[in-house]
Design an enzyme around this catalytic site. Structure first.
Site, PDB file in Angstrom:
ATOM      1  N   LYS A   1       0.845  -1.209   0.000  1.00  0.00           N
ATOM      2  CA  LYS A   1       0.000   0.000   0.000  1.00  0.00           C
ATOM      3  C   LYS A   1       0.873   1.248   0.000  1.00  0.00           C
ATOM      4  CE  LYS A   1      -4.013  -2.108   0.168  1.00  0.00           C
ATOM      5  NZ  LYS A   1      -4.955  -2.026  -0.968  1.00  0.00           N
ATOM      6  N   ARG A   2       2.104   1.108  -0.457  1.00  0.00           N
ATOM      7  CA  ARG A   2       3.054   2.225  -0.563  1.00  0.00           C
ATOM      8  C   ARG A   2       3.248   2.913   0.785  1.00  0.00           C
ATOM      9  NH1 ARG A   2       2.874  -1.023  -4.310  1.00  0.00           N
ATOM     10  NH2 ARG A   2       2.712  -0.357  -6.482  1.00  0.00           N
TER      11      ARG A   2
ATOM     12  N   ALA B   1       3.044   6.982   1.144  1.00  0.00           N
ATOM     13  CA  ALA B   1       1.981   7.585   0.320  1.00  0.00           C
ATOM     14  C   ALA B   1       0.997   8.406   1.139  1.00  0.00           C
ATOM     15  CB  ALA B   1       1.234   6.490  -0.428  1.00  0.00           C
TER      16      ALA B   1
ATOM     17  N   LEU C   1      -1.677   9.501   4.284  1.00  0.00           N
ATOM     18  CA  LEU C   1      -2.822   8.912   4.978  1.00  0.00           C
ATOM     19  C   LEU C   1      -3.467   7.802   4.145  1.00  0.00           C
ATOM     20  CD1 LEU C   1      -4.855   9.303   7.376  1.00  0.00           C
ATOM     21  CD2 LEU C   1      -6.152  10.781   5.821  1.00  0.00           C
TER      22      LEU C   1
ATOM     23  N   LEU D   1      -6.245   6.538   2.590  1.00  0.00           N
ATOM     24  CA  LEU D   1      -7.507   7.202   2.242  1.00  0.00           C
ATOM     25  C   LEU D   1      -8.700   6.265   2.382  1.00  0.00           C
ATOM     26  CD1 LEU D   1      -6.127   9.182  -0.823  1.00  0.00           C
ATOM     27  CD2 LEU D   1      -6.718  10.115   1.413  1.00  0.00           C
TER      28      LEU D   1
ATOM     29  N   GLY E   1       0.672  12.844   4.550  1.00  0.00           N
ATOM     30  CA  GLY E   1       1.096  12.434   5.888  1.00  0.00           C
ATOM     31  C   GLY E   1       2.516  11.879   5.915  1.00  0.00           C
TER      32      GLY E   1
ATOM     33  N   GLU F   1       4.540  14.764   6.406  1.00  0.00           N
ATOM     34  CA  GLU F   1       4.368  15.231   7.787  1.00  0.00           C
ATOM     35  C   GLU F   1       5.228  14.405   8.746  1.00  0.00           C
ATOM     36  OE1 GLU F   1       0.168  17.040   8.472  1.00  0.00           O
ATOM     37  OE2 GLU F   1      -0.167  15.135   7.459  1.00  0.00           O
TER      38      GLU F   1
ATOM     39  N   GLU G   1      -3.618  17.188  -0.580  1.00  0.00           N
ATOM     40  CA  GLU G   1      -4.812  17.345   0.250  1.00  0.00           C
ATOM     41  C   GLU G   1      -5.874  18.178  -0.455  1.00  0.00           C
ATOM     42  OE1 GLU G   1      -1.791  17.178   1.381  1.00  0.00           O
ATOM     43  OE2 GLU G   1      -1.741  16.105   3.283  1.00  0.00           O
TER      44      GLU G   1
ATOM     45  N   ARG H   1      -7.744  16.137  -2.818  1.00  0.00           N
ATOM     46  CA  ARG H   1      -8.567  15.115  -2.142  1.00  0.00           C
ATOM     47  C   ARG H   1      -9.697  15.737  -1.330  1.00  0.00           C
ATOM     48  NH1 ARG H   1      -6.143  12.038  -5.405  1.00  0.00           N
ATOM     49  NH2 ARG H   1      -4.068  11.283  -4.888  1.00  0.00           N
TER      50      ARG H   1
ATOM     51  N   GLY I   1      -3.309  16.928   8.518  1.00  0.00           N
ATOM     52  CA  GLY I   1      -3.805  16.669   9.877  1.00  0.00           C
ATOM     53  C   GLY I   1      -2.751  16.065  10.779  1.00  0.00           C
TER      54      GLY I   1
HETATM   55  C1  1HE Z   1      -3.219   3.735  -1.103  1.00  0.00           C
HETATM   56  C2  1HE Z   1      -2.642   5.010  -0.911  1.00  0.00           C
HETATM   57  C3  1HE Z   1      -3.254   5.864   0.060  1.00  0.00           C
HETATM   58  C4  1HE Z   1      -1.511   3.988  -2.422  1.00  0.00           C
HETATM   59  N1  1HE Z   1      -4.328   5.416   0.727  1.00  0.00           N
HETATM   60  N2  1HE Z   1      -4.279   3.334  -0.410  1.00  0.00           N
HETATM   61  N3  1HE Z   1      -2.122  10.398  -0.341  1.00  0.00           N
HETATM   62  C5  1HE Z   1      -2.325  10.437  -1.652  1.00  0.00           C
HETATM   63  O1  1HE Z   1      -3.210  11.076  -2.158  1.00  0.00           O
HETATM   64  C6  1HE Z   1      -1.377   9.597  -2.484  1.00  0.00           C
HETATM   65  C7  1HE Z   1      -2.135   8.505  -3.180  1.00  0.00           C
HETATM   66  N4  1HE Z   1      -1.239   7.533  -3.799  1.00  0.00           N
HETATM   67  C8  1HE Z   1      -0.621   7.753  -4.965  1.00  0.00           C
HETATM   68  O2  1HE Z   1      -0.676   8.817  -5.559  1.00  0.00           O
HETATM   69  C9  1HE Z   1       0.155   6.587  -5.541  1.00  0.00           C
HETATM   70  O3  1HE Z   1      -0.328   5.400  -4.961  1.00  0.00           O
HETATM   71  C10 1HE Z   1       1.689   6.681  -5.302  1.00  0.00           C
HETATM   72  C11 1HE Z   1       2.271   7.812  -6.167  1.00  0.00           C
HETATM   73  C12 1HE Z   1       2.030   6.897  -3.847  1.00  0.00           C
HETATM   74  C13 1HE Z   1       2.361   5.328  -5.698  1.00  0.00           C
HETATM   75  O4  1HE Z   1       1.970   4.980  -7.021  1.00  0.00           O
HETATM   76  P1  1HE Z   1       2.183   3.452  -7.502  1.00  0.00           P
HETATM   77  O5  1HE Z   1       1.800   3.416  -8.937  1.00  0.00           O
HETATM   78  O6  1HE Z   1       3.548   3.005  -7.116  1.00  0.00           O
HETATM   79  O7  1HE Z   1       1.176   2.563  -6.613  1.00  0.00           O
HETATM   80  P2  1HE Z   1      -0.416   2.380  -6.754  1.00  0.00           P
HETATM   81  O8  1HE Z   1      -0.700   1.329  -7.756  1.00  0.00           O
HETATM   82  O9  1HE Z   1      -1.099   3.694  -6.953  1.00  0.00           O
HETATM   83  O10 1HE Z   1      -0.822   1.886  -5.285  1.00  0.00           O
HETATM   84  C14 1HE Z   1      -0.571   0.559  -4.840  1.00  0.00           C
HETATM   85  C15 1HE Z   1      -1.647   0.201  -3.832  1.00  0.00           C
HETATM   86  O11 1HE Z   1      -1.526   1.085  -2.705  1.00  0.00           O
HETATM   87  C16 1HE Z   1      -3.063   0.423  -4.374  1.00  0.00           C
HETATM   88  O12 1HE Z   1      -3.875  -0.495  -3.738  1.00  0.00           O
HETATM   89  P3  1HE Z   1      -4.319  -1.882  -4.489  1.00  0.00           P
HETATM   90  O13 1HE Z   1      -5.163  -2.590  -3.486  1.00  0.00           O
HETATM   91  O14 1HE Z   1      -5.066  -1.432  -5.723  1.00  0.00           O
HETATM   92  O15 1HE Z   1      -3.033  -2.597  -4.823  1.00  0.00           O
HETATM   93  C17 1HE Z   1      -3.416   1.801  -3.895  1.00  0.00           C
HETATM   94  O16 1HE Z   1      -4.804   2.025  -3.782  1.00  0.00           O
HETATM   95  C18 1HE Z   1      -2.761   1.781  -2.523  1.00  0.00           C
HETATM   96  N5  1HE Z   1      -2.494   3.141  -2.044  1.00  0.00           N
HETATM   97  N6  1HE Z   1      -1.591   5.137  -1.754  1.00  0.00           N
HETATM   98  C19 1HE Z   1      -4.817   4.179   0.486  1.00  0.00           C
HETATM   99  N7  1HE Z   1      -2.755   7.075   0.324  1.00  0.00           N
HETATM  100  C20 1HE Z   1      -2.692  13.070   8.611  1.00  0.00           C
HETATM  101  S1  1HE Z   1      -3.566  13.694   7.321  1.00  0.00           S
HETATM  102  C21 1HE Z   1      -2.613  13.435   5.911  1.00  0.00           C
HETATM  103  C22 1HE Z   1      -3.421  13.640   4.682  1.00  0.00           C
HETATM  104  C23 1HE Z   1      -2.791  12.969   3.517  1.00  0.00           C
HETATM  105  O17 1HE Z   1      -1.840  12.240   3.635  1.00  0.00           O
HETATM  106  S2  1HE Z   1      -3.498  13.290   2.001  1.00  0.00           S
HETATM  107  C24 1HE Z   1      -2.487  12.424   0.879  1.00  0.00           C
HETATM  108  C25 1HE Z   1      -2.973  11.034   0.614  1.00  0.00           C
END
Ligand code: 1HE
Length: 264
Positions: A31-32, A68, A70, A72, A115, A118, A138, A141, A146
């Protein structure tokens, strides 16, 4: 939010000792290293009750990315009140990281997002590999930082850069992150851990009380008005000087037994 430990969360943080260095790894690579509640709690536990034989911590991420952000998938069902408690849970854990008894060196590679950034911001020294990149999606999204990001990141890169990242989705590459002050060291791909461990060994060579003063006193003094800050500094300086380790080290230098300061 205080969740009971879940046995299925075991292994979300890998811990390995290398002498006085404790290496912690975020371990959800499929889940990265997206941070679910279990991972926050595992991180919290890793920073609880550290033995006095630990001199420095290196924090890295397993797999292709540091983190990656929080998880989500856990977000959608939360009420506003649960959201506040959830953010406060992150705050409590990342405060433990920032105000750990020993310094934390974060090694960043690949995605260091939301996060994840963070978490990195709460560490004391940041090493980036050339493939690292930083984003705060964020805004895209529909949420807000947070995990202490609005408090820690402007102190590293300025409010304007952080607002740009959140509003426009701008992503900094490793070079830009280094120039912006996000990271302290920039190394080649695959070289981050060795660099982080080498820095941690150096940190372990300092007097423990000096390290403690740097990480506990420095950020607090920086927030004080100059007059109060200088007063607190004088007290911390006197306490550090009074430690036997300081006296031994200064005597060693005066006797020609300690290393001189040299360009590296
Ligand atoms: C996830 C998450 C996640 C990956 N929550 N499941 N963060 C984001 O908005 C970043 C979202 N993630 C991405 O943009 C990409 O996944 C990455 C650039 C990090 C990596 O890409 P990649 O091509 O290497 O991997 P992938 O195919 O997108 O992800 C692999 C799996 O990890 C996949 O799940 P699967 O079941 O389909 O294999 C994805 O859904 C899962 N995955 N990132 C849930 N973030 C304290 S508040 C903080 C607020 C925030 O952090 S907002 C930012 C959230």
């Amino acid at each position: 939010m205080s969740l009971p430990p879940d046995p299925s969360d075991a292994g979300l943080i890998l811990a390995e000792r290398h002498g006085a260095v404790l290496h912690l790894r975020l371990n959800r690579p499929a889940k990265r290293n997206a941070v679910n509640d279990g991972l926050v709690l595992a991180l919290d536990r890793a920073f609880t009750g550290l033995g006095s034989d630990v001199g420095c911590i290196v924090l890295s991420g397993e797999g292709q990315h540091f983190c990656a952000g929080l998880d989500l998938s856990e977000l959608s069902e939360r009420t506003v009140y649960e959201g506040v408690l959830h953010s406060r849970m992150w705050h409590a854990t990342l405060d433990k990281l920032q105000f750990a008894p020993v310094p934390v060196v974060a090694v960043l590679h690949g995605a260091t997002i939301g996060g994840g950034l963070e978490i990195a911001a709460a560490a004391h020294v940041r090493v980036a590999e050339r493939n690292a990149y930083y984003g705060l999606p964020e805004g895209q999204r529909g949420i807000f930082v947070g995990g202490g990001g609005s408090m820690r990141l402007p102190r590293l890169i300025g409010t304007s850069r952080m607002a740009d990242m959140m509003l426009t989705g701008r992503v900094f590459d490793a070079e830009e992150g280094q120039q912006a002050g996000l990271t302290n060291y920039l190394v080649g791909e695959g070289e981050g851990l060795a660099k982080g461990m080498a820095l941690a060994q150096k940190i372990c060579g300092n007097a423990p009380l000096s390290n403690f003063a740097v990480i506990q006193a420095l950020p607090r003094i920086a927030e004080l008005a100059p007059s109060e800050g200088l007063f607190v500094e004088s007290l911390v300086a006197a306490i550090a000087q009074g430690d036997p380790a300081a006296k031994q080290r200064i005597r060693a230098f005066l006797d020609g037994r300690a290393a001189k300061v040299a360009k590296q």
